[in-house]
Design a protein around this motif. Sequence first.
Motif, short mmCIF file in Angstrom:
data_model
loop_
_atom_site.label_atom_id
_atom_site.label_comp_id
_atom_site.label_asym_id
_atom_site.label_seq_id
_atom_site.Cartn_x
_atom_site.Cartn_y
_atom_site.Cartn_z
N ARG A 217 86.94 74.06 -16.10
CA ARG A 217 85.94 74.34 -15.08
C ARG A 217 84.83 73.29 -15.14
O ARG A 217 84.44 72.82 -16.21
CB ARG A 217 85.35 75.74 -15.29
N GLU A 218 84.31 72.96 -13.95
CA GLU A 218 83.29 71.92 -13.85
C GLU A 218 82.07 72.27 -14.68
O GLU A 218 81.49 71.40 -15.36
CB GLU A 218 82.89 71.74 -12.38
N HIS A 219 81.67 73.54 -14.65
CA HIS A 219 80.49 73.96 -15.43
C HIS A 219 80.73 73.74 -16.91
O HIS A 219 79.83 73.28 -17.64
CB HIS A 219 80.19 75.43 -15.16
N THR A 220 81.94 74.05 -17.38
CA THR A 220 82.26 73.86 -18.79
C THR A 220 82.23 72.39 -19.16
O THR A 220 81.72 72.00 -20.22
CB THR A 220 83.65 74.45 -19.11
N ARG B 37 80.41 86.28 -9.32
CA ARG B 37 79.65 85.31 -10.10
C ARG B 37 79.16 84.20 -9.17
O ARG B 37 79.68 84.02 -8.06
CB ARG B 37 80.51 84.70 -11.21
N SER B 38 78.18 83.42 -9.64
CA SER B 38 77.64 82.36 -8.80
C SER B 38 78.70 81.31 -8.48
O SER B 38 78.75 80.79 -7.36
CB SER B 38 76.43 81.70 -9.49
N ASP B 39 79.57 80.98 -9.45
CA ASP B 39 80.59 79.97 -9.16
C ASP B 39 81.64 80.50 -8.19
O ASP B 39 82.23 79.74 -7.42
CB ASP B 39 81.25 79.48 -10.46
N GLU B 40 81.87 81.81 -8.18
CA GLU B 40 82.80 82.40 -7.22
C GLU B 40 82.21 82.35 -5.81
O GLU B 40 82.93 82.06 -4.84
CB GLU B 40 83.14 83.83 -7.63
N LEU B 41 80.91 82.62 -5.68
CA LEU B 41 80.26 82.52 -4.38
C LEU B 41 80.33 81.09 -3.85
O LEU B 41 80.55 80.87 -2.66
CB LEU B 41 78.81 82.98 -4.48
N SER B 42 80.14 80.14 -4.73
CA SER B 42 80.13 78.74 -4.29
C SER B 42 81.53 78.25 -3.92
O SER B 42 81.66 77.25 -3.20
CB SER B 42 79.55 77.84 -5.39
N ASP C 95 74.84 76.32 -9.71
CA ASP C 95 73.56 76.40 -10.41
C ASP C 95 72.37 76.40 -9.46
O ASP C 95 71.22 76.49 -9.89
CB ASP C 95 73.41 75.27 -11.43
N SER C 96 72.61 76.30 -8.15
CA SER C 96 71.50 76.38 -7.19
C SER C 96 71.27 77.81 -6.71
O SER C 96 70.27 78.09 -6.05
CB SER C 96 71.79 75.49 -5.97
N ILE C 97 72.18 78.72 -7.04
CA ILE C 97 72.07 80.09 -6.55
C ILE C 97 70.98 80.85 -7.28
O ILE C 97 70.30 81.70 -6.69
CB ILE C 97 73.43 80.79 -6.64
N ILE C 98 70.75 80.56 -8.58
CA ILE C 98 69.69 81.24 -9.31
C ILE C 98 68.32 80.93 -8.70
O ILE C 98 67.56 81.86 -8.38
CB ILE C 98 69.73 80.88 -10.80
#
Length: 416
Positions: free
Chosen positions: A13-16, A151-156, A235-238
């Motif tokens: 995953r990109e975040h990881t 999750r935020s990554d699922e929304l994105s 990371d922009s959703i927070i």
Amino acid sequence: MSKVDRYLQAATREHTRRSYQSAVEHFEVAWGGVLPTTATELARYLAHYADTLAITTLKQRLAALSSWHQAQGFADPTKAPLVRQVLKGIRELHPDKAKQAKPLQLNVLEQIIGYLDQQALQAQQTENYAKHLRAVRDKALVLMGFWRAFRSDELSRLHIEHLEFVPNEGMIAYLPRSKTDRTNQGQAFRLPELQRLCPVDACRQYLVLLQQAAGPLFRAVNRWGMVSESSLRADSIIPLLRHLLQQAQVGDAALYSSHSLRRGFANWANQQGWSLKQLMEHVGWRDVKSAMRYLESNDPFSQQAIDQALALPAPSQVQNQLKTHVLELRLHLQPYHQRGRSSAARQHIERYCLKPYAMSKGSQQESYLLTMQARDHEELDGIVDDLLLQLHDAARAHQCMVEITLKEQATGQQWD
């Protein structure tokens, strides 16, 4: 980039990847370490940052350094006994309370949606397309994030072409991959069509304004109303959610995060009487322990709890309705993998699965006595089914096989 590198990158995953890269840079630049490193240097690194970094951050740094050594073909120093002992000592001397996002309750959700509806109306009246589109987008994002506990990554990663509207029922959102979908089989998430706070209606309104037939669903919109071709970053959703909370005049906005939507829904469903099995299936949790972290325990000294207790029938009346069932549970755990830990699995089961049933040790080894309250045997079967599911999930999470025998002492009825 070679084809091999491209597939290797896709497997993580990109975040990881960004998180691990940051951790490696911290070790090399901020600490001044040299890779590959040794267990002794890692122990010094951990000790240096023990009183400034949280234990979870230190464990994440170790995971990144472990991944680097394995990827480069070097021996992994993070598994050395010295490193594990130092980490254990840090946990003992610097206990770190787990930080959790504040759950977004239903009244706060209504407050945010009310603010966004007002913003959309004002923008429509002044013909401000950019402001109108952002307000409608944010409404769809918040409602879909809450009711599906995304999750935020699922929304994105939601895409327009992966949405299917079902008349008089709702909508199906398909995700090719997610955090819990380790094999990338894909998963379809159903969203109901509600009378109010409806995620389906909000998404329809947003798509009408967006005027896109494919591509990312949630995108950035600049001040001139130009829509980005790429999706909002996870990371922009927070900051987006906290900005909405501030504008809607919700207090303690900094305590919320994208996980607040997930925790808020979990607590709402728990208050509505959803079983743990139903909640885990809806949200997508595979581990009971993960689910329990999201649930708020009810405060027995709250005004609401006291008022509800005063309104309940007298204890004698309740006893006439509920019957007490004493069940004996025999539980045998056996690791099926070298990393399996039967002792940890048993501790987890005792704490999270059996404790709610006034657990006590049975007369035989690996046996327990459980006390359950049920009106009839049909309700008792439902309680037992939920418990058996939790036991199997807990064993599987610790890579163990489990043999279960559950028997009611009075009637001799048996489940396994």
